[in-house]
Design a protein around this motif. Structure first.
Motif, PDB file in Angstrom:
ATOM      1  N   GLY A   1       0.820  -1.209   0.000  1.00  0.00           N
ATOM      2  CA  GLY A   1       0.000   0.000   0.000  1.00  0.00           C
ATOM      3  C   GLY A   1       0.848   1.251   0.000  1.00  0.00           C
ATOM      4  O   GLY A   1       0.525   2.235  -0.683  1.00  0.00           O
ATOM      5  N   TRP A   2       1.967   1.207   0.745  1.00  0.00           N
ATOM      6  CA  TRP A   2       2.866   2.363   0.765  1.00  0.00           C
ATOM      7  C   TRP A   2       3.477   2.586  -0.618  1.00  0.00           C
ATOM      8  O   TRP A   2       3.541   3.720  -1.097  1.00  0.00           O
ATOM      9  N   VAL A   3       3.927   1.529  -1.269  1.00  0.00           N
ATOM     10  CA  VAL A   3       4.515   1.664  -2.604  1.00  0.00           C
ATOM     11  C   VAL A   3       3.479   2.177  -3.597  1.00  0.00           C
ATOM     12  O   VAL A   3       3.753   3.075  -4.399  1.00  0.00           O
ATOM     13  N   ALA A   4       2.273   1.615  -3.539  1.00  0.00           N
ATOM     14  CA  ALA A   4       1.223   2.021  -4.473  1.00  0.00           C
ATOM     15  C   ALA A   4       0.847   3.490  -4.307  1.00  0.00           C
ATOM     16  O   ALA A   4       0.529   4.180  -5.278  1.00  0.00           O
ATOM     17  N   GLU A   5       0.932   3.975  -3.087  1.00  0.00           N
ATOM     18  CA  GLU A   5       0.509   5.358  -2.803  1.00  0.00           C
ATOM     19  C   GLU A   5       1.649   6.365  -2.953  1.00  0.00           C
ATOM     20  O   GLU A   5       1.451   7.470  -3.451  1.00  0.00           O
TER      21      GLU A   5
ATOM     22  N   ARG B   1      -0.367  -6.802  -7.050  1.00  0.00           N
ATOM     23  CA  ARG B   1      -0.179  -7.738  -5.944  1.00  0.00           C
ATOM     24  C   ARG B   1      -1.256  -7.552  -4.879  1.00  0.00           C
ATOM     25  O   ARG B   1      -1.737  -8.534  -4.287  1.00  0.00           O
ATOM     26  N   LEU B   2      -1.632  -6.312  -4.621  1.00  0.00           N
ATOM     27  CA  LEU B   2      -2.723  -6.061  -3.681  1.00  0.00           C
ATOM     28  C   LEU B   2      -4.022  -6.671  -4.197  1.00  0.00           C
ATOM     29  O   LEU B   2      -4.818  -7.215  -3.418  1.00  0.00           O
ATOM     30  N   ALA B   3      -4.242  -6.588  -5.499  1.00  0.00           N
ATOM     31  CA  ALA B   3      -5.437  -7.192  -6.094  1.00  0.00           C
ATOM     32  C   ALA B   3      -5.412  -8.703  -5.912  1.00  0.00           C
ATOM     33  O   ALA B   3      -6.445  -9.328  -5.607  1.00  0.00           O
ATOM     34  N   ALA B   4      -4.249  -9.323  -6.087  1.00  0.00           N
ATOM     35  CA  ALA B   4      -4.125 -10.773  -5.916  1.00  0.00           C
ATOM     36  C   ALA B   4      -4.440 -11.187  -4.481  1.00  0.00           C
ATOM     37  O   ALA B   4      -5.107 -12.199  -4.242  1.00  0.00           O
TER      38      ALA B   4
END
Length: 230
Positions: A116-120, A134-137
């Motif tokens: 989440g940190w990387v995505a944001e 990966r979060l979706a998986a």
């Protein structure tokens, strides 16, 4: 002759004094600004190199801890690089690596926090895309399909568009939404070079939905020959 030269020199000196009185302050300030900018640029480059070197050292620590399977050490090193060098690529790479280590140890909350940190926070669209996929998986594994679709919504970099469409197709298929799944699989299929092995996988999924891939127009010129790793 000497007197004549003296007069000329005096006239030149007088002109020079007049010029300096007229423009001296402006020239001085211009030079201050120019040399100040050069000094600032050199200082910025030095700071960037220093930041990169320190971030690299912390990333090495994350990597060593990951190889050792020391989750606690991975988390500490990742926290350090995230707090001190969040804007560097090393911090974003460390986030993905930390997530992988925690996933291997079954720490789902830690995985979601790191990804989440990387995505944001990542400034790199590629790292953001990998984190979102990966979060979706993870959401799919938890049968949180709406959350998975939320991660897969919005734009993706071109190299990830087909993979995101394929993942959306998987989610819709699990939800029993065959029409939506077929549309997403078709997007993925058309966006991948026909020589790609990954395309064969999508063919199987389309065939399961009754789609004859032989009737589908070939992928456009310049389509990705493979799919970015997720």
């Amino acid at each position: 002759m000497a007197k004549h030269l003296d007069l000329e020199e005096q006239e030149q000196l007088a002109e020079l004094r007049h010029f300096w009185n007229e423009w001296g302050n402006l020239i001085t300030w211009i030079l201050i600004v120019v040399f100040g900018a050069i000094a600032a640029w050199n200082g910025w480059n030095y700071w960037q190199r220093t930041q990169a070197a320190q971030a690299s050292a912390l990333y090495d620590e994350v990597e060593r801890a990951a190889i050792a399977g020391d989750t606690a050490r991975v988390e500490r090193a990742f926290a350090d690089i995230k707090d001190k060098f969040a804007r560097t690529a090393y911090a974003q790479q460390a986030g993905l690596l930390a997530a992988k280590v925690m996933a291997d140890k079954g720490n789902t909350d830690g995985v979601k926090a790191a990804l989440g940190w990387v995505a944001e926070k990542s400034s790199d669209e590629g790292y953001q895309a990998v984190a979102r996929l990966r979060l979706a998986a993870i959401a799919v594994e938890a049968k949180a399909y709406d959350e998975a679709l939320k991660q897969l919504a919005g734009g993706f970099p071109k190299d990830f568009e087909s993979l995101a469409a394929d993942r959306r197709g998987d989610v819709y298929s699990l939800q029993g939404k065959k029409a939506e799944a077929k549309d997403e699989y078709l997007k993925a299929y058309k966006g991948i070079d026909e020589r790609s092995d990954y395309r064969r996988i999508i063919e199987v999924k389309l065939a399961a939905l009754g789609v004859d891939t032989q009737s589908i127009a070939p992928a456009p010129a310049g389509a990705a020959s493979g799919v970015a790793k997720s």
